[in-house]
Design a protein around this motif. Structure first.
Motif, PDB file in Angstrom:
ATOM      1  N   ASP A 125      43.667   9.313  25.562  1.00  0.00           N
ATOM      2  CA  ASP A 125      44.749   9.683  26.484  1.00  0.00           C
ATOM      3  C   ASP A 125      44.249  10.458  27.702  1.00  0.00           C
ATOM      4  O   ASP A 125      45.037  11.116  28.392  1.00  0.00           O
ATOM      5  CB  ASP A 125      45.842  10.479  25.767  1.00  0.00           C
ATOM      6  CG  ASP A 125      46.579   9.636  24.735  1.00  0.00           C
ATOM      7  OD1 ASP A 125      47.031   8.537  25.102  1.00  0.00           O
ATOM      8  OD2 ASP A 125      46.689  10.054  23.571  1.00  0.00           O
ATOM      9  N   GLY A 126      42.970  10.350  27.980  1.00  0.00           N
ATOM     10  CA  GLY A 126      42.418  11.053  29.130  1.00  0.00           C
ATOM     11  C   GLY A 126      42.928  10.525  30.456  1.00  0.00           C
ATOM     12  O   GLY A 126      42.984  11.259  31.442  1.00  0.00           O
ATOM     13  N   HIS A 127      43.330   9.256  30.504  1.00  0.00           N
ATOM     14  CA  HIS A 127      43.835   8.660  31.742  1.00  0.00           C
ATOM     15  C   HIS A 127      45.144   9.295  32.189  1.00  0.00           C
ATOM     16  O   HIS A 127      45.494   9.244  33.363  1.00  0.00           O
ATOM     17  CB  HIS A 127      44.047   7.169  31.531  1.00  0.00           C
ATOM     18  CG  HIS A 127      45.139   6.871  30.558  1.00  0.00           C
ATOM     19  ND1 HIS A 127      45.026   7.155  29.204  1.00  0.00           N
ATOM     20  CD2 HIS A 127      46.387   6.359  30.731  1.00  0.00           C
ATOM     21  CE1 HIS A 127      46.138   6.821  28.593  1.00  0.00           C
ATOM     22  NE2 HIS A 127      46.978   6.341  29.489  1.00  0.00           N
ATOM     23  N   ALA A 128      45.882   9.908  31.229  1.00  0.00           N
ATOM     24  CA  ALA A 128      47.181  10.499  31.549  1.00  0.00           C
ATOM     25  C   ALA A 128      47.191  12.008  31.376  1.00  0.00           C
ATOM     26  O   ALA A 128      48.249  12.631  31.437  1.00  0.00           O
ATOM     27  CB  ALA A 128      48.257   9.880  30.651  1.00  0.00           C
ATOM     28  N   ALA A 129      46.014  12.610  31.183  1.00  0.00           N
ATOM     29  CA  ALA A 129      45.941  14.038  30.861  1.00  0.00           C
ATOM     30  C   ALA A 129      46.075  14.909  32.111  1.00  0.00           C
ATOM     31  O   ALA A 129      45.686  14.518  33.215  1.00  0.00           O
ATOM     32  CB  ALA A 129      44.627  14.354  30.167  1.00  0.00           C
ATOM     33  N   ASP A 130      46.617  16.092  31.891  1.00  0.00           N
ATOM     34  CA  ASP A 130      46.681  17.109  32.938  1.00  0.00           C
ATOM     35  C   ASP A 130      45.459  18.010  32.929  1.00  0.00           C
ATOM     36  O   ASP A 130      45.173  18.683  33.920  1.00  0.00           O
ATOM     37  CB  ASP A 130      47.934  17.974  32.746  1.00  0.00           C
ATOM     38  CG  ASP A 130      49.205  17.139  32.824  1.00  0.00           C
ATOM     39  OD1 ASP A 130      49.527  16.656  33.923  1.00  0.00           O
ATOM     40  OD2 ASP A 130      49.875  16.965  31.787  1.00  0.00           O
ATOM     41  N   ALA A 131      44.751  18.030  31.803  1.00  0.00           N
ATOM     42  CA  ALA A 131      43.538  18.845  31.672  1.00  0.00           C
ATOM     43  C   ALA A 131      42.727  18.321  30.495  1.00  0.00           C
ATOM     44  O   ALA A 131      43.234  17.542  29.669  1.00  0.00           O
ATOM     45  CB  ALA A 131      43.881  20.322  31.468  1.00  0.00           C
ATOM     46  N   PHE A 132      41.471  18.749  30.436  1.00  0.00           N
ATOM     47  CA  PHE A 132      40.567  18.302  29.382  1.00  0.00           C
ATOM     48  C   PHE A 132      39.900  19.505  28.726  1.00  0.00           C
ATOM     49  O   PHE A 132      39.561  20.486  29.399  1.00  0.00           O
ATOM     50  CB  PHE A 132      39.475  17.390  29.962  1.00  0.00           C
ATOM     51  CG  PHE A 132      40.010  16.183  30.681  1.00  0.00           C
ATOM     52  CD1 PHE A 132      40.301  15.024  29.989  1.00  0.00           C
ATOM     53  CD2 PHE A 132      40.244  16.222  32.051  1.00  0.00           C
ATOM     54  CE1 PHE A 132      40.810  13.910  30.649  1.00  0.00           C
ATOM     55  CE2 PHE A 132      40.748  15.124  32.715  1.00  0.00           C
ATOM     56  CZ  PHE A 132      41.032  13.958  32.015  1.00  0.00           C
ATOM     57  N   VAL A 133      39.700  19.408  27.416  1.00  0.00           N
ATOM     58  CA  VAL A 133      38.853  20.363  26.699  1.00  0.00           C
ATOM     59  C   VAL A 133      37.495  19.699  26.572  1.00  0.00           C
ATOM     60  O   VAL A 133      37.335  18.720  25.832  1.00  0.00           O
ATOM     61  CB  VAL A 133      39.438  20.711  25.314  1.00  0.00           C
ATOM     62  CG1 VAL A 133      38.481  21.616  24.552  1.00  0.00           C
ATOM     63  CG2 VAL A 133      40.790  21.385  25.471  1.00  0.00           C
ATOM     64  N   VAL A 134      36.513  20.197  27.305  1.00  0.00           N
ATOM     65  CA  VAL A 134      35.228  19.528  27.466  1.00  0.00           C
ATOM     66  C   VAL A 134      34.121  20.346  26.798  1.00  0.00           C
ATOM     67  O   VAL A 134      34.005  21.552  27.038  1.00  0.00           O
ATOM     68  CB  VAL A 134      34.895  19.339  28.960  1.00  0.00           C
ATOM     69  CG1 VAL A 134      33.530  18.687  29.132  1.00  0.00           C
ATOM     70  CG2 VAL A 134      35.980  18.506  29.638  1.00  0.00           C
ATOM     71  N   SER A 135      33.322  19.681  25.981  1.00  0.00           N
ATOM     72  CA  SER A 135      32.144  20.333  25.398  1.00  0.00           C
ATOM     73  C   SER A 135      30.958  20.145  26.329  1.00  0.00           C
ATOM     74  O   SER A 135      30.773  19.087  26.934  1.00  0.00           O
ATOM     75  CB  SER A 135      31.835  19.746  24.015  1.00  0.00           C
ATOM     76  OG  SER A 135      31.585  18.349  24.099  1.00  0.00           O
ATOM     77  N   ALA A 136      30.155  21.182  26.463  1.00  0.00           N
ATOM     78  CA  ALA A 136      28.984  21.154  27.353  1.00  0.00           C
ATOM     79  C   ALA A 136      27.921  22.075  26.783  1.00  0.00           C
ATOM     80  O   ALA A 136      28.187  22.905  25.909  1.00  0.00           O
ATOM     81  CB  ALA A 136      29.363  21.582  28.771  1.00  0.00           C
ATOM     82  N   ARG A 137      26.715  21.915  27.298  1.00  0.00           N
ATOM     83  CA  ARG A 137      25.605  22.732  26.799  1.00  0.00           C
ATOM     84  C   ARG A 137      24.749  23.195  27.982  1.00  0.00           C
ATOM     85  O   ARG A 137      24.414  22.389  28.867  1.00  0.00           O
ATOM     86  CB  ARG A 137      24.743  21.951  25.814  1.00  0.00           C
ATOM     87  CG  ARG A 137      23.664  22.781  25.128  1.00  0.00           C
ATOM     88  CD  ARG A 137      22.792  21.918  24.234  1.00  0.00           C
ATOM     89  NE  ARG A 137      23.512  21.400  23.095  1.00  0.00           N
ATOM     90  CZ  ARG A 137      23.652  22.044  21.934  1.00  0.00           C
ATOM     91  NH1 ARG A 137      23.106  23.248  21.785  1.00  0.00           N
ATOM     92  NH2 ARG A 137      24.296  21.497  20.936  1.00  0.00           N
ATOM     93  N   ALA A 138      24.402  24.453  27.989  1.00  0.00           N
ATOM     94  CA  ALA A 138      23.499  24.978  29.004  1.00  0.00           C
ATOM     95  C   ALA A 138      22.057  24.769  28.554  1.00  0.00           C
ATOM     96  O   ALA A 138      21.780  24.756  27.348  1.00  0.00           O
ATOM     97  CB  ALA A 138      23.756  26.474  29.224  1.00  0.00           C
TER      98      ALA A 138
END
Length: 373
Positions: A160-173
């Motif tokens: 449902d990312g195409h219709a999302a208002d925001a995302f919870v995104v995993s990332a790594r430094a």
């Protein structure tokens, strides 16, 4: 704990069953598919779904939700599975909401959980970067910047990312001991969202983050300490997806049983043939075992430490749903292969859900590792 629903949970199931069957039947999915609808779900139904309180099943009462648990969320997901109802509830109301509850600050929770519970905003989890589920593989980079963070990388299979208002995104430094979670607005500069149509007529999204600048307040929880929150959110999603799989499997089985009683061959109902009776009995047994595994996982999830139970439920539900839809197609004969018949829609949805957040092989490996093999 008994592997049955309480009186309150049964009332919720009956309410959800009637509402979803009336307002979001399989015919609605067909209309959305045939119209190539951009959202892939009905916004009007989503608003009514929120009005019934279903969007906030997991959200605490302090933020406008019902403050219930995984069993209740699963009850709703089963009914969604029965009707193949297209809805952002799994991604937003279960996975993203769980991530925010586990890692969000009070200010973040107050803003976003209330919006999720009301259905005003859709938040999509973005954890995968490969064609096969592997949440530990995080190549999306999070670099500290002067006023916060800079994100660079890509995510795929964002439900449902195409219709999302925001995302919870995993990332790594670079050189960081663990991953971090960020709340990324859909209109952030440098973020590109590509709509991707899946085989089950539900869209997902690919994200490309090219120098996305975020304030420090976008970080969910502690920097480099989001591993537990990610697993908790994924396990909540896996158990909810297992419930949807069980719901669609039972619907396919019920349709097949009805056909076995109606279709006549050689002067008798085909359900009288022993070979078909044996196959139906086997599927009935598989459904019962899967339900026990699912309810155990839901109850364990509510108590904490549900990794093994979640993997068992997701793996079994995927295998059982596959058997159910295959038997539905085969026992219906030639018409089971036609698009006019709903069995194909159930089969395609089962295939996508099987892959979502880990297929049977992924969870068999995970279970072995959890048990020290």
């Amino acid at each position: 704990m008994p592997l049955v629903l309480t009186e309150e949970q049964t009332l919720l199931r009956d309410s959800a069953r009637g509402f979803i069957a009336e307002n979001g039947p399989v015919a609605q999915l067909r209309r959305l598919r045939d119209a190539n609808d951009h959202d892939g779900f009905c916004r009007e139904l989503w608003a009514r779904f929120a009005g019934m309180g279903y969007t906030g099943v997991l959200v605490p009462e302090a933020h406008g939700g019902l403050g219930l648990g995984a069993v209740e969320a699963g009850v709703v997901m089963e009914e969604i599975g029965r009707q193949l109802t297209a809805s952002p509830f799994l991604a937003s109301g279960v996975v993203a909401a769980t991530a925010l509850m586990r890692a969000g600050s009070p200010a973040q929770q107050a803003e976003w959980l209330a919006a999720i519970a009301s259905g005003e905003r859709i938040v999509a989890p973005a954890f995968d970067e490969r064609s096969k589920h592997d949440p530990a593989c995080i190549e999306l980079r999070a670099q500290p910047a002067a006023e916060g963070w800079r994100l660079d990388g890509a995510k795929c299979f964002v439900v449902d990312g195409h219709a999302a208002d925001a995302f919870v995104v995993s990332a790594r430094a670079p050189q960081a001991p663990g991953p971090s979670l960020f709340l990324v607005p859909a209109d952030a500069a440098g973020l590109a969202v590509e709509r991707v149509a899946m085989v089950d007529a539900r869209p997902t999204a690919r994200l490309v983050l090219d120098g996305v600048a975020l304030p420090a307040a976008a970080l969910l929880g502690e920097a480099h300490g989001a591993a537990a929150a990610i697993e908790a959110a994924l396990d909540a999603g896996r158990v909810a997806a297992a419930a949807e799989l069980l719901g669609l499997a039972e619907a396919a089985f019920e349709r097949t049983l009805a056909y076995l009683k109606e279709r006549r061959q050689f002067g008798r109902a085909i359900g009288e043939f022993q070979a078909l009776q044996h196959r139906a009995a086997l599927l009935c047994t598989e459904l019962a075992i899967t339900r026990a595994a699912l309810v155990h996982a839901q109850q364990t999830l509510a108590a904490g430490g549900a990794e093994a139970a979640a993997s068992i439920a997701k793996s079994r539900a995927g295998s059982t749903a596959t058997l159910a839809v295959q038997e539905a197609v085969q026992m219906h004969g030639g018409m089971g292969m036609t698009d006019e018949f709903d069995a194909g829609l159930y089969m395609k949805r089962a295939r996508v859900l099987q892959e979502l957040w880990g297929d049977a092989d992924f969870h068999a490996d995970r279970l072995a590792r959890l048990r020290g093999y």
